[in-house]
Design an enzyme around this catalytic site. Structure first.
Site, PDB file in Angstrom:
ATOM      1  N   CYS A 188       0.830  -1.200   0.000  1.00 39.65           N
ATOM      2  CA  CYS A 188       0.000   0.000   0.000  1.00 39.65           C
ATOM      3  C   CYS A 188       0.862   1.246   0.000  1.00 39.65           C
ATOM      4  O   CYS A 188       2.067   1.206   0.273  1.00 39.65           O
ATOM      5  CB  CYS A 188      -0.894   0.046   1.246  1.00 39.65           C
ATOM      6  SG  CYS A 188      -1.988  -1.362   1.473  1.00 39.65           S
ATOM      7  N   ASP A 234      21.163  36.704 -12.175  1.00 39.18           N
ATOM      8  CA  ASP A 234      19.964  37.030 -12.940  1.00 39.18           C
ATOM      9  C   ASP A 234      19.408  38.394 -12.520  1.00 39.18           C
ATOM     10  O   ASP A 234      19.272  38.683 -11.319  1.00 39.18           O
ATOM     11  CB  ASP A 234      18.909  35.949 -12.726  1.00 39.18           C
ATOM     12  CG  ASP A 234      17.657  36.186 -13.543  1.00 39.18           C
ATOM     13  OD1 ASP A 234      17.646  35.841 -14.724  1.00 39.18           O
ATOM     14  OD2 ASP A 234      16.697  36.752 -12.978  1.00 39.18           O
TER      15      ASP A 234
END
Length: 511
Positions: A34, A452
């Site tokens: 499971c 950046d």
């Protein structure tokens, strides 16, 4: 992969869905495995074993639970982080490389012997490469049985099985059902079945997730003819091993309830696929998951980001924000080079012209969708005729030649450090471009784009900036980068804008 069994059992007792896909629980008394969040009665600790993969649980003799469907879980976030041999092999197997090229081809892609690859994979995932591929074939077959009208024999070969008998035996062993029995599950959805040739999928993820922000990020960069966004659905062509495909991701499907969870169900994104060849289903799913970063562990990421008082407001404003990947490394590389020192809008225009001039119709006889040019096509292009400065055109042609010749690989199985070094050897590619591609094309979750301009503006707005390496946010620095980008003011009208190609009317065909 070492599993802390006591912690794992606590997750099972609390039915903590955050661990779904990170490990599997095998119950010895029932022979069933499971997911941790299974709603069935919690088994006694002495009756439970834990496995790093569904294939390992199947190899140990367990069959999938029919209640929680452990095969339909998000992938383990650990394999996004890890750049070692086992991590690279796991990502390539998910993309279907082993089914297409065998263990020898997988080892060749990784640059190791078959024995070394098998040893590493068994050590970390508890099952050899062939067992992992078998588990994936079973899941692919289940998807096709439940979402398509293909005859079972066609499903068998589309999923990668060598024979119908092998297909039937595997379905019985893994799911304790026959193909006919699995197909019966689709009857309740017959009224909402997609048109012929299309597949409707539910791709699971871990909550929270800010899907709208991720789709907006992709939409602002959409290449005309290749991508389309109509305000709710993001659609694009995808290069696949046996022919192009088309994916459509719908924003509203992720918000059934406040936390993205359908009552009694699994949080998921709705994706509609159109494939040239059904054998590409596994690759299409894997690449869509990478594009949307659906295997991320948002709780772990947000915990690190919220530890900094300056970044905490962003993490609270964009909970579970993903770090989008790429469906095609070469396309992403061209995007990065074109986007150097120009606006996002200008880059879209240039990329649209490249796609129109050098791309090809994605589907024969159907106008409207383009496949982005193959590296071999742009490798033969005249740099002076590309819609950009000649020096940048030369960079793209050189890049295309390297990728067409296999000297440079930019995908989920690439050696990230080697790819970055190879990129920096190319004239016209600097650290920003190489690191951006390391983040998006190879899926590295730990890249901080300190140079950046948008990142610097966002940091200034926060009242300062962390160290150049932002080491305190490791191993989730890519998510820090995206949180900073998301905090920037949106372009005027961006909330209302649609990003469509001139022939985007064909987008309705997949919705």
């Amino acid at each position: 992969m070492a599993i802390d069994e006591e912690s794992a059992y606590r997750a099972v007792r609390s039915r903590d869905r955050r661990f779904d896909g990170m490990f599997y629980t095998g119950v010895r008394t029932t022979g069933i495995y499971c997911r941790p969040s299974c709603s069935a009665r919690t088994p006694h600790r002495r009756n439970v074993g834990f496995y790093a993969s569904a294939a390992a649980a199947q190899r140990a003799g367990f069959r999938a639970c029919k209640l929680c469907r452990p095969d339909a879980t998000p992938g383990s976030a650990e394999w996004n982080v890890r750049a070692d041999l086992a991590g690279r092999a796991s990502r390539l197997i998910c993309d279907g490389v082993l089914d297409r090229d065998g263990v020898a081809g997988l080892a060749r892609r990784l640059g190791y012997s078959e024995r070394q690859v098998s040893r590493a994979v068994v050590s970390e995932l508890g099952a050899p490469p062939l067992a992992l591929a078998r588990a994936q074939r079973a899941q692919t077959a289940r998807i096709l049985l439940e979402t398509s009208s293909l005859p079972a024999s066609d499903v068998a070969f589309a999923a990668g099985f060598a024979s119908v008998r092998q297909f039937n035996d595997t379905i019985r062993e893994v799911f304790d059902a026959t193909p006919t029995g699995l197909r019966a599950h689709r009857q309740g959805r017959a009224a909402n079945a997609p048109a012929a040739g299309l597949l409707d999928l539910r791709l699971p993820y871990r909550v929270p997730m800010t899907l709208a922000t991720t789709l907006a990020f992709l939409a602002r960069r959409a290449i005309p003819g290749v991508e389309d966004f109509d305000g709710t659905t993001y659609t694009r062509t995808v290069p696949l091993p046996h022919g192009p495909g088309l994916i459509a991701v719908t924003e509203r499907s992720a918000a059934c309830c406040a936390d993205g969870q359908r009552p009694g169900g699994t949080p998921h994104v709705h994706v509609r696929l159109r494939l040239t060849d059904h054998r590409d289903l596994a690759a299409a799913v894997a690449r869509t998951r990478r594009l949307l970063d659906l295997d991320a562990d948002p709780v772990a990421v947000d915990e690190v980001l919220r530890s900094d008082p300056r970044v905490r407001p962003l993490a609270l404003a964009f909970p579970g924000l993903r770090s989008p990947g790429a469906v095609d490394g070469f396309e992403m590389a061209v995007r990065a080079v074109v986007g150097q020192q120009v606006s996002v809008a200008a880059a879209r225009t240039v990329l649209g012209r490249i796609a129109a001039d050098h791309g090809s119709p994605a589907f024969d006889g159907e106008p409207g969708w383009l496949s982005f040019p193959h590296p071999s096509v742009l490798a033969e292009a005249d740099p002076a005729r590309l819609p950009m400065p000649v020096a940048r055109g030369r960079t793209i042609v050189s890049l295309a030649a390297r990728m067409a010749g296999g000297e440079l690989v930019l995908d989920a199985g690439a050696d990230r450090d080697a790819a970055r070094a190879a990129l920096l050897e190319l004239r016209g590619i600097g650290p920003w471009t190489a690191e951006y591609l390391q983040m998006r094309a190879t899926g590295d979750p730990d890249v901080f784009l300190a140079s950046d301009l948008g990142v610097r503006h966002a940091l200034t707005a926060l009242g300062g900036e962390p160290a150049e390496s932002a080491s305190a946010f490791a191993p989730w620095r890519s998510y820090l980068t995206h949180q900073l980008w998301a905090s920037l003011p949106a372009p005027p009208g961006a909330a209302r804008r649609t990003y469509s190609s001139p022939t985007a009317r064909s987008a309705k065909d997949i919705r």
